[in-house]
Design an enzyme around this catalytic site. Structure first.
Site, PDB file in Angstrom:
ATOM      1  N   THR A  14      70.448  18.112  12.104  1.00 52.28           N
ATOM      2  CA  THR A  14      71.244  18.339  10.898  1.00 52.28           C
ATOM      3  C   THR A  14      72.677  18.747  11.239  1.00 52.28           C
ATOM      4  O   THR A  14      73.011  19.046  12.374  1.00 52.28           O
ATOM      5  CB  THR A  14      70.600  19.361   9.923  1.00 52.28           C
ATOM      6  OG1 THR A  14      70.910  18.977   8.596  1.00 52.28           O
ATOM      7  CG2 THR A  14      71.052  20.772  10.156  1.00 52.28           C
ATOM      8  N   LYS A  46      70.233  20.316   1.819  1.00 52.85           N
ATOM      9  CA  LYS A  46      70.213  21.485   2.701  1.00 52.85           C
ATOM     10  C   LYS A  46      71.287  22.501   2.333  1.00 52.85           C
ATOM     11  O   LYS A  46      71.509  23.463   3.061  1.00 52.85           O
ATOM     12  CB  LYS A  46      70.408  21.031   4.144  1.00 52.85           C
ATOM     13  CG  LYS A  46      69.368  20.039   4.602  1.00 52.85           C
ATOM     14  CD  LYS A  46      69.740  19.462   5.926  1.00 52.85           C
ATOM     15  CE  LYS A  46      68.909  18.238   6.244  1.00 52.85           C
ATOM     16  NZ  LYS A  46      69.410  17.529   7.411  1.00 52.85           N
ATOM     17  N   GLY A  58      73.942  27.009   3.342  1.00 53.97           N
ATOM     18  CA  GLY A  58      73.459  25.793   3.970  1.00 53.97           C
ATOM     19  C   GLY A  58      72.606  26.173   5.163  1.00 53.97           C
ATOM     20  O   GLY A  58      72.884  27.169   5.829  1.00 53.97           O
ATOM     21  N   SER A 137      72.697  20.308  15.008  1.00 51.94           N
ATOM     22  CA  SER A 137      72.976  19.450  16.159  1.00 51.94           C
ATOM     23  C   SER A 137      74.327  18.752  16.040  1.00 51.94           C
ATOM     24  O   SER A 137      74.999  18.519  17.041  1.00 51.94           O
ATOM     25  CB  SER A 137      71.870  18.412  16.327  1.00 51.94           C
ATOM     26  OG  SER A 137      71.782  17.603  15.174  1.00 51.94           O
ATOM     27  N   ALA A 168      78.455  12.505  11.701  1.00 52.61           N
ATOM     28  CA  ALA A 168      77.383  11.525  11.488  1.00 52.61           C
ATOM     29  C   ALA A 168      77.545  10.306  12.390  1.00 52.61           C
ATOM     30  O   ALA A 168      76.548   9.693  12.784  1.00 52.61           O
ATOM     31  CB  ALA A 168      77.337  11.096  10.022  1.00 52.61           C
ATOM     32  N   CYS A 171      76.357  12.188  16.035  1.00 58.51           N
ATOM     33  CA  CYS A 171      75.055  12.851  16.162  1.00 58.51           C
ATOM     34  C   CYS A 171      73.952  11.995  15.542  1.00 58.51           C
ATOM     35  O   CYS A 171      73.995  11.703  14.347  1.00 58.51           O
ATOM     36  CB  CYS A 171      75.086  14.222  15.483  1.00 58.51           C
ATOM     37  SG  CYS A 171      73.488  15.064  15.528  1.00 58.51           S
TER      38      CYS A 171
END
Length: 183
Positions: A14, A46, A58, A137, A168, A171
């Site tokens: 995430t 989240k 979050g 992450s 994004a 990761c």
């Protein structure tokens, strides 16, 4: 021989990012839920509003553990109204000392209109430099991107959205289905 898998809270999947700039605070989170190398869900939420919308939190890490922490933070906010920092510190104290909570595998970012905190099970309540914090992450990538963008003529939401897109792209445990909450 393989190295043992890390059990550091929040670093397996995430991206959660908080950006505070120009009187506006944003918390953004991607929607990907992964089990190992498999994407289980792409549009998880989240990021949550608490305390009647005055606080945004979050989370990264195990979902059930994160929901437990969100509920505990909500209780602390009710017990200490208008004392956001104290509520965060009380949560961190409980998290570190309570036998049940100590086993929770998650991290959290919480923000109100005046402050952003990263809260961990080690008892940390960290207020970031420059009003930017990230966990998960993809957190280091989002943090670096947001720091690079903060000096440009962009508002907090624009910075958060661009930084989350960069994270994004890098990761594999994060995606572009981003939920953004603004105070």
């Amino acid at each position: 021989m393989n190295a043992p898998e890390s059990h550091t809270p929040g670093w397996r999947g995430t991206t959660i990012l908080a950006v505070s700039k120009g009187g506006k605070t944003v918390v953004a989170g991607d929607g990907q839920v992964s089990m190992g190398a498999t994407i289980v869900k792409a549009n998880a939420r989240k990021v949550r509003r608490l305390a009647g919308g005055r606080v945004i939190a979050g989370f990264a890490g195990a979902t059930a553990d994160a929901f437990t922490l969100i509920e505990r933070l909500e209780q602390k906010l009710e017990a200490h109204p208008d004392q956001f920092a104290r509520a965060c510190v009380e949560l961190a104290k409980d998290w570190r000392t309570d036998r049940y909570l100590r086993k929770l595998d998650a991290m959290m970012i919480a923000a109100d209109a005046t402050a952003v905190y990263t809260i961990t099970g080690a008892g940390d309540v960290l207020e970031p430099e420059a009003g930017i914090a990230a966990i998960g992450s993809g957190g280091p990538y989002a943090l670096a991107a947001a720091r690079a963008l903060v000096d440009f003529d962009l508002d907090a939401e624009q910075i958060a959205r661009r930084a989350m897109a960069i994270a994004a792209d890098i990761c594999v445990y994060s995606n572009t289905n981003v939920v953004v909450e603004v105070i």
